[in-house]
Design a protein around this motif. Structure first.
Motif, PDB file in Angstrom:
ATOM      1  N   UNK A 196       0.823  -1.197   0.000  1.00 53.08           N
ATOM      2  CA  UNK A 196       0.000   0.000   0.000  1.00 53.08           C
ATOM      3  C   UNK A 196       0.864   1.257   0.000  1.00 53.08           C
ATOM      4  N   UNK A 197       2.002   1.189   0.688  1.00 47.68           N
ATOM      5  CA  UNK A 197       2.924   2.334   0.702  1.00 47.68           C
ATOM      6  C   UNK A 197       3.471   2.588  -0.700  1.00 47.68           C
ATOM      7  N   UNK A 198       3.810   1.508  -1.419  1.00 45.82           N
ATOM      8  CA  UNK A 198       4.313   1.651  -2.791  1.00 45.82           C
ATOM      9  C   UNK A 198       3.226   2.215  -3.706  1.00 45.82           C
ATOM     10  N   UNK A 199       2.005   1.676  -3.554  1.00 50.00           N
ATOM     11  CA  UNK A 199       0.902   2.154  -4.386  1.00 50.00           C
ATOM     12  C   UNK A 199       0.602   3.621  -4.105  1.00 50.00           C
ATOM     13  N   UNK A 200       0.646   3.985  -2.833  1.00 50.62           N
ATOM     14  CA  UNK A 200       0.445   5.368  -2.428  1.00 50.62           C
ATOM     15  C   UNK A 200       1.455   6.278  -3.122  1.00 50.62           C
ATOM     16  N   UNK A 201       2.717   5.852  -3.133  1.00 52.92           N
ATOM     17  CA  UNK A 201       3.783   6.604  -3.792  1.00 52.92           C
ATOM     18  C   UNK A 201       3.474   6.795  -5.276  1.00 52.92           C
ATOM     19  N   UNK A 202       3.050   5.700  -5.928  1.00 55.62           N
ATOM     20  CA  UNK A 202       2.747   5.774  -7.350  1.00 55.62           C
ATOM     21  C   UNK A 202       1.593   6.714  -7.656  1.00 55.62           C
ATOM     22  N   UNK A 203       0.536   6.653  -6.852  1.00 53.30           N
ATOM     23  CA  UNK A 203      -0.619   7.519  -7.065  1.00 53.30           C
ATOM     24  C   UNK A 203      -0.248   8.982  -6.847  1.00 53.30           C
ATOM     25  N   UNK A 204       0.522   9.260  -5.810  1.00 53.56           N
ATOM     26  CA  UNK A 204       0.920  10.639  -5.519  1.00 53.56           C
ATOM     27  C   UNK A 204       1.775  11.218  -6.649  1.00 53.56           C
ATOM     28  N   UNK A 205       2.717  10.422  -7.138  1.00 54.40           N
ATOM     29  CA  UNK A 205       3.548  10.895  -8.250  1.00 54.40           C
ATOM     30  C   UNK A 205       2.674  11.152  -9.478  1.00 54.40           C
ATOM     31  N   UNK A 206       1.760  10.225  -9.763  1.00 52.86           N
ATOM     32  CA  UNK A 206       0.847  10.381 -10.910  1.00 52.86           C
ATOM     33  C   UNK A 206       0.049  11.675 -10.806  1.00 52.86           C
ATOM     34  N   UNK A 207      -0.490  11.952  -9.621  1.00 57.36           N
ATOM     35  CA  UNK A 207      -1.327  13.135  -9.448  1.00 57.36           C
ATOM     36  C   UNK A 207      -0.546  14.412  -9.743  1.00 57.36           C
ATOM     37  N   UNK A 208       0.690  14.486  -9.248  1.00 58.82           N
ATOM     38  CA  UNK A 208       1.507  15.666  -9.522  1.00 58.82           C
ATOM     39  C   UNK A 208       1.853  15.782 -10.989  1.00 58.82           C
ATOM     40  N   UNK A 209       2.224  14.669 -11.612  1.00 57.88           N
ATOM     41  CA  UNK A 209       2.614  14.654 -13.023  1.00 57.88           C
ATOM     42  C   UNK A 209       1.434  15.072 -13.896  1.00 57.88           C
ATOM     43  N   UNK A 210       0.262  14.532 -13.615  1.00 53.10           N
ATOM     44  CA  UNK A 210      -0.903  14.848 -14.443  1.00 53.10           C
ATOM     45  C   UNK A 210      -1.341  16.294 -14.261  1.00 53.10           C
ATOM     46  N   UNK A 211      -1.215  16.815 -13.046  1.00 54.79           N
ATOM     47  CA  UNK A 211      -1.558  18.222 -12.828  1.00 54.79           C
ATOM     48  C   UNK A 211      -0.674  19.123 -13.692  1.00 54.79           C
ATOM     49  N   UNK A 212       0.601  18.758 -13.829  1.00 52.45           N
ATOM     50  CA  UNK A 212       1.508  19.535 -14.684  1.00 52.45           C
ATOM     51  C   UNK A 212       1.055  19.479 -16.138  1.00 52.45           C
ATOM     52  N   UNK A 236       5.156  28.121  -5.576  1.00 55.74           N
ATOM     53  CA  UNK A 236       4.782  27.020  -4.697  1.00 55.74           C
ATOM     54  C   UNK A 236       3.347  27.164  -4.237  1.00 55.74           C
ATOM     55  N   UNK A 237       2.943  28.368  -3.856  1.00 58.55           N
ATOM     56  CA  UNK A 237       1.581  28.569  -3.371  1.00 58.55           C
ATOM     57  C   UNK A 237       0.542  28.406  -4.471  1.00 58.55           C
ATOM     58  N   UNK A 238       0.893  28.778  -5.703  1.00 62.37           N
ATOM     59  CA  UNK A 238      -0.005  28.523  -6.839  1.00 62.37           C
ATOM     60  C   UNK A 238      -0.203  27.023  -7.027  1.00 62.37           C
ATOM     61  N   UNK A 239       0.905  26.282  -6.939  1.00 62.66           N
ATOM     62  CA  UNK A 239       0.813  24.830  -7.082  1.00 62.66           C
ATOM     63  C   UNK A 239      -0.036  24.220  -5.964  1.00 62.66           C
ATOM     64  N   UNK A 240       0.191  24.651  -4.723  1.00 60.13           N
ATOM     65  CA  UNK A 240      -0.561  24.105  -3.591  1.00 60.13           C
ATOM     66  C   UNK A 240      -2.059  24.323  -3.758  1.00 60.13           C
ATOM     67  N   UNK A 241      -2.437  25.509  -4.206  1.00 62.71           N
ATOM     68  CA  UNK A 241      -3.866  25.791  -4.417  1.00 62.71           C
ATOM     69  C   UNK A 241      -4.446  24.891  -5.503  1.00 62.71           C
ATOM     70  N   UNK A 242      -3.715  24.741  -6.604  1.00 67.29           N
ATOM     71  CA  UNK A 242      -4.197  23.910  -7.709  1.00 67.29           C
ATOM     72  C   UNK A 242      -4.309  22.448  -7.292  1.00 67.29           C
ATOM     73  N   UNK A 243      -3.320  21.976  -6.541  1.00 66.68           N
ATOM     74  CA  UNK A 243      -3.320  20.570  -6.122  1.00 66.68           C
ATOM     75  C   UNK A 243      -4.465  20.298  -5.153  1.00 66.68           C
TER      76      UNK A 243
END
Length: 417
Positions: A90-106, A334-341
């Motif tokens: 679950x920790x590995x999957x969590x890592x993968x999902x978090x990375x995906x979310x940031x990448x897709x937001x970009x 950074x604050x723009x990114x935090x709001x968007x995320x």
């Protein structure tokens, strides 16, 4: 080095299935087109005079769609009915999902400016056989950009299938030395330990210019991974005019050094160890020494993660460490990114999400601008979490070598340069 601070709690079952669904539904980031608003005539408007020759409408040029493949350890087999995730999976999957979310937001932010991407997500399952299989998958091989796998053994199995000259293969999180994989297409995003040592040595030789440097070791061979490139760099930059003295410290005994220390100039110490027992004893001895002799200490980049190292002690020792991933939470970007995320995912971003965003923005822009990935140099870039300065080595690909020098001051870590 990849450091994980403020790691959010593991995903609950319901949230996990929502995110899996998001991965499936949101895998493509199509170009967003805004339809022109219609014009409504009033009764007082005069009809426009008909032109003698009406020009045929010019069709807008289609924006090329860039195909990107993400290979992440989602371990989706465990999401099937009757199965459960272990804490490790679950920790590995969590890592993968978090990375995906940031990448897709970009990519979404770039899409809004007219870029066009197709984002494919593949599950590496953190399994060597699965990584090997994905290495021969036509959908993956035909992508403009491949990001992942994450873990070294998976990277090794996957990259072994992609050795011929082609488009780059991104190692997004692992700081493993590129010599581990020996792939000319590899782009190592997290600086390996060697470049932390080079960064510290360069700062010492050029900014401090000491008369002598002391390396205090515990005798364990793994410390040479840091100490050896550090010494080589000092020797090279100073043309051996700055002596480097290596001493194995037993039970914190620093007495043999006393005759070589200066009471006026800064005495520079490097301690490459990560062993708690050794560090606790040795740093206390240095603290005692610092009451009579000026001390400046350089430590291993992993020290930032060690709760047993107290900031008050590190500050008294004028401690410096290297880091590849310091976030400036006061910056507007950074604050723009935090709001968007927060708006997109209703949660706080972790380090993995911020890394995904930086890397998605960097490579997404390159694809949108039609950059040639076969050229020897990749451009420098300053992101929210990471900065990139690449060198290319024959047979090893591109390596991000950028590290910052941080020092403990006012019970915080700040940039020393």
């Amino acid at each position: 080095m990849t450091s994980v601070r403020n790691h959010r709690p593991l995903l609950s079952g319901n949230k996990w299935f929502i995110l899996v669904l998001a991965l499936i539904i949101g895998a493509c980031s199509p170009k967003v087109r805004t339809a022109p608003s219609s014009t409504v005539k009033t009764t007082t408007e005069k009809p426009a005079e008909k032109k003698e020759e009406e020009k045929s409408p010019v069709k807008a040029a289609e924006v090329k769609q860039s195909v990107i493949s993400l290979i992440l350890p989602l371990v989706l087999d465990n999401a099937a009915a009757g199965k459960t995730y272990s804490a490790a999976d679950l920790k590995k999957a969590d890592m993968g999902v978090e990375y995906y979310q940031g990448f897709k937001l970009a990519l979404d932010s770039l899409t809004a400016t007219g870029a066009n991407y197709k984002l494919q997500v593949f599950d590496s399952k953190d399994d060597v056989a699965q990584a090997h299989s994905l290495g021969i998958n036509p959908q993956v091989k035909n992508s403009e950009l491949v990001v992942g796998p994450i873990f070294p053994e998976d990277i090794k199995a996957f990259s072994a299938m992609l050795t011929s000259p082609r488009k780059p293969l991104i190692s997004p999180l692992s700081p493993a030395a590129p010599a581990t994989f020996r792939n000319q297409n590899l782009v190592t995003m997290t600086p390996p330990l060697e470049y932390h040592a080079i960064g510290a040595a360069t700062y010492i030789a050029k900014s401090i210019k000491p008369k002598k440097v002391f390396i205090l070791t515990s005798g364990f061979s793994d410390e040479k991974l840091y100490a050896s490139p550090f010494k080589r760099t000092i020797d090279s930059l100073s043309k051996r005019k700055i002596p480097v003295v290596t001493i194995t410290v037993v039970r914190g005994n620093l007495t043999p050094l006393v005759q070589q220390l200066s009471t006026k100039d800064q005495n520079i110490f490097l301690v490459p160890s990560t062993k708690q027992a050794f560090l606790m004893v040795t740093l206390r001895s240095l603290d005692t020494l610092s009451k009579k002799y000026p001390v400046t200490l350089f430590g291993h980049p992993n020290w930032e993660k060690f709760a047993f190292l107290k900031s008050a002690l590190l500050q008294r020792l004028n401690t410096h460490i290297t880091s590849a991933d310091k976030v400036d939470y006061k910056s507007a970007e950074t604050n723009d990114f935090l709001r968007s995320y927060r708006h997109a995912y209703h949660t706080e971003p972790t380090d993995y999400a911020i890394k995904g965003f930086d890397q998605g923005l960097y490579f997404g822009k390159m694809l949108a601008e039609g950059e040639d990935f076969t050229k020897p140099d990749l451009e420098d870039y300053t992101g929210i979490h990471n900065s990139f300065h690449f060198i290319k080595k024959p047979g090893l690909g591109w390596i991000n070598t950028h590290v910052d020098i941080l020092k403990y001051q006012n019970f915080d870590l700040i940039k020393a340069q």
